[in-house]
Design a protein around this motif. Sequence first.
Motif, PDB file in Angstrom:
ATOM      1  N   GLN A   1       6.758  -0.767  16.594  1.00 32.30           N
ATOM      2  CA  GLN A   1       7.623  -0.276  15.528  1.00 32.30           C
ATOM      3  C   GLN A   1       7.999   1.194  15.753  1.00 32.30           C
ATOM      4  O   GLN A   1       9.147   1.597  15.498  1.00 32.30           O
ATOM      5  CB  GLN A   1       6.928  -0.440  14.181  1.00 32.30           C
ATOM      6  N   ALA A   2       7.046   2.006  16.230  1.00 36.56           N
ATOM      7  CA  ALA A   2       7.319   3.420  16.489  1.00 36.56           C
ATOM      8  C   ALA A   2       8.339   3.578  17.600  1.00 36.56           C
ATOM      9  O   ALA A   2       9.235   4.443  17.529  1.00 36.56           O
ATOM     10  CB  ALA A   2       6.027   4.141  16.829  1.00 36.56           C
ATOM     11  N   VAL A   3       8.249   2.740  18.634  1.00 31.18           N
ATOM     12  CA  VAL A   3       9.198   2.816  19.744  1.00 31.18           C
ATOM     13  C   VAL A   3      10.607   2.491  19.265  1.00 31.18           C
ATOM     14  O   VAL A   3      11.600   3.121  19.675  1.00 31.18           O
ATOM     15  CB  VAL A   3       8.763   1.876  20.889  1.00 31.18           C
ATOM     16  N   VAL A   4      10.732   1.509  18.380  1.00 36.16           N
ATOM     17  CA  VAL A   4      12.052   1.148  17.840  1.00 36.16           C
ATOM     18  C   VAL A   4      12.647   2.329  17.079  1.00 36.16           C
ATOM     19  O   VAL A   4      13.840   2.663  17.223  1.00 36.16           O
ATOM     20  CB  VAL A   4      11.935  -0.099  16.941  1.00 36.16           C
ATOM     21  N   ARG A   5      11.848   2.990  16.236  1.00 36.78           N
ATOM     22  CA  ARG A   5      12.346   4.131  15.467  1.00 36.78           C
ATOM     23  C   ARG A   5      12.749   5.283  16.395  1.00 36.78           C
ATOM     24  O   ARG A   5      13.760   5.953  16.167  1.00 36.78           O
ATOM     25  CB  ARG A   5      11.276   4.602  14.473  1.00 36.78           C
ATOM     26  N   ILE A   6      11.939   5.526  17.433  1.00 33.96           N
ATOM     27  CA  ILE A   6      12.265   6.591  18.389  1.00 33.96           C
ATOM     28  C   ILE A   6      13.585   6.288  19.077  1.00 33.96           C
ATOM     29  O   ILE A   6      14.438   7.164  19.275  1.00 33.96           O
ATOM     30  CB  ILE A   6      11.121   6.746  19.418  1.00 33.96           C
TER      31      ILE A   6
ATOM     32  N   GLU B   1       8.543  11.913  15.613  1.00 37.27           N
ATOM     33  CA  GLU B   1       8.147  10.540  15.338  1.00 37.27           C
ATOM     34  C   GLU B   1       7.151  10.033  16.376  1.00 37.27           C
ATOM     35  O   GLU B   1       6.170   9.359  16.046  1.00 37.27           O
ATOM     36  CB  GLU B   1       9.381   9.638  15.310  1.00 37.27           C
ATOM     37  N   ALA B   2       7.394  10.361  17.630  1.00 40.22           N
ATOM     38  CA  ALA B   2       6.473   9.942  18.690  1.00 40.22           C
ATOM     39  C   ALA B   2       5.107  10.604  18.518  1.00 40.22           C
ATOM     40  O   ALA B   2       4.059   9.960  18.700  1.00 40.22           O
ATOM     41  CB  ALA B   2       7.070  10.292  20.056  1.00 40.22           C
ATOM     42  N   ALA B   3       5.115  11.881  18.144  1.00 35.58           N
ATOM     43  CA  ALA B   3       3.836  12.583  17.924  1.00 35.58           C
ATOM     44  C   ALA B   3       3.106  12.023  16.719  1.00 35.58           C
ATOM     45  O   ALA B   3       1.877  11.860  16.732  1.00 35.58           O
ATOM     46  CB  ALA B   3       4.102  14.077  17.745  1.00 35.58           C
ATOM     47  N   ARG B   4       3.859  11.703  15.656  1.00 28.03           N
ATOM     48  CA  ARG B   4       3.244  11.147  14.449  1.00 28.03           C
ATOM     49  C   ARG B   4       2.599   9.794  14.736  1.00 28.03           C
ATOM     50  O   ARG B   4       1.540   9.471  14.182  1.00 28.03           O
ATOM     51  CB  ARG B   4       4.304  11.008  13.358  1.00 28.03           C
ATOM     52  N   ALA B   5       3.197   9.023  15.619  1.00 24.15           N
ATOM     53  CA  ALA B   5       2.652   7.702  15.950  1.00 24.15           C
ATOM     54  C   ALA B   5       1.553   7.770  16.996  1.00 24.15           C
ATOM     55  O   ALA B   5       0.893   6.761  17.268  1.00 24.15           O
ATOM     56  CB  ALA B   5       3.783   6.793  16.439  1.00 24.15           C
TER      57      ALA B   5
ATOM     58  N   GLU C   1       2.796  10.388  25.366  1.00 22.84           N
ATOM     59  CA  GLU C   1       3.622  10.411  26.570  1.00 22.84           C
ATOM     60  C   GLU C   1       5.095  10.537  26.208  1.00 22.84           C
ATOM     61  O   GLU C   1       5.838  11.341  26.789  1.00 22.84           O
ATOM     62  CB  GLU C   1       3.398   9.145  27.404  1.00 22.84           C
ATOM     63  N   GLN C   2       5.533   9.727  25.222  1.00 23.29           N
ATOM     64  CA  GLN C   2       6.916   9.790  24.780  1.00 23.29           C
ATOM     65  C   GLN C   2       7.235  11.152  24.154  1.00 23.29           C
ATOM     66  O   GLN C   2       8.302  11.736  24.399  1.00 23.29           O
ATOM     67  CB  GLN C   2       7.191   8.679  23.760  1.00 23.29           C
TER      68      GLN C   2
END
Length: 450
Positions: A202-207, A222-226, A230-231
């Motif tokens: 789900q986090a990858v989709v939002r990113i 968003e990537a840091a929050r999840a 690496e992203q």
Amino acid sequence: SDFNQSYGRGSDFNQSYGRGASPPPGYGSFGGGMPTPYTGPTGHGPTMAQLRPACALVSFGFGGKLLMMFTRKPRSLNILTPEQAAMLPDKPGPIEVCDLASVCPNDEYLHSLAAFPAPLAPTHSKEELLKYLQDCSAQDVHVDAERGALMNLLQIAINTGGELNDNNFDAVLQYIRRQDKQVRPGAPLWTGKSIPEQDAEQAVVRIQELMMQGSRPEAMKEAARAGLWEQALLIATMVSKQAYQDVVEQCMQSTLQRGSPLALLHSCFNERVNSVFTFDHSEQAAGRTSHVYQYWLQSVGLLIANNVKGSNKALIQLGDLLLSDYCTASAAHFCYLLAGAEPKLAEVEDAKVVLIGANHQTAKHRNEYVSAETIQFTMLYEYARQLGNSQFTMPHLSVFRYVYARLLVEAGQTPKALQVIQTLMPQAAGKKGFAESPIPLASMVQDLHT
């Protein structure tokens, strides 16, 4: 009679009680057999306190001498009661003069003063000094890990001509690796948490959606929050340097114990050393800085093996934390010396080291941190530096050489003390760089006596 011949008319009895005085109870009569011992008012005889032998009087004399005397009780010959005899003043006994070394032949302190080859000069054999340090480590069973590390660092300094820098860190790293194998597992170093596969999807989709909109800063957050570090790091490289540093710092705080060796090294790479050692009062009270102390030697090893901009600053801050939170001057000075902090006068504002192995920062007076061992360590460091640079001097050390000479005299090693004093003569006259000292020798010596 025998009594008159022995004591005469001026006998102890006549002097104490006068002529015609009645003898005390239990004195008996002349010619009536042995006198009856006095048993006291209760009939049980003298108490243990009355029968206690006299205590020895001991005084330390000049030149390592020890004076001892046992006082004596005057003989009463049963003329006086035990209570009356106890009231008489003690009489001086014979005085015995001994050498302090003969009274305490196995004393470690006296042995270290005798074994240390003071005064040091560049002409001294390195092998002799190295053997002295090795013997100290081998013979002293009370050597803790921090003090042992400091003594080993002094050996390395002597072997390398006092140059503790990038060119000579191999010997230090070899020592740290040997010690690293003996470290017991302690506080966990990894604090990261695994991410469920569904949450990560789900986090990858939002990113992806945010990147499609061109909102790279929001996608990075968003990537840091999840927890997809690496992203987050990859996207941060396309945002700004500050954004990248922020993500690196967040990543370290989420995955590594703060103050751990890797966190400290990564903070140097990230050019944000201060954040690693910023502990609030609640964290200190909860003991969350314990891993800093447990892994301090490994932290030093990582910093000098990966020397980058900020490594020396990190070493200094690590030493400050070890000194303030754990009061271990040996470990702190290990860090300071590797960071290039030279011993200085305590009056100098940025002085990290005055005597190697002594904590001068919490002391109110020099006498609280000055000791024979710390003076020896500092003289060894000066000797090591002079091997690489014959013009190197440590002017502030002269006052402590004077103190060391006094300690030698008190231990009975007067000839060696005179040799140390002779080395101070040209320095006190302003030669050999002593004139550069902001505080004259006479002033510092006077301060020691007040």
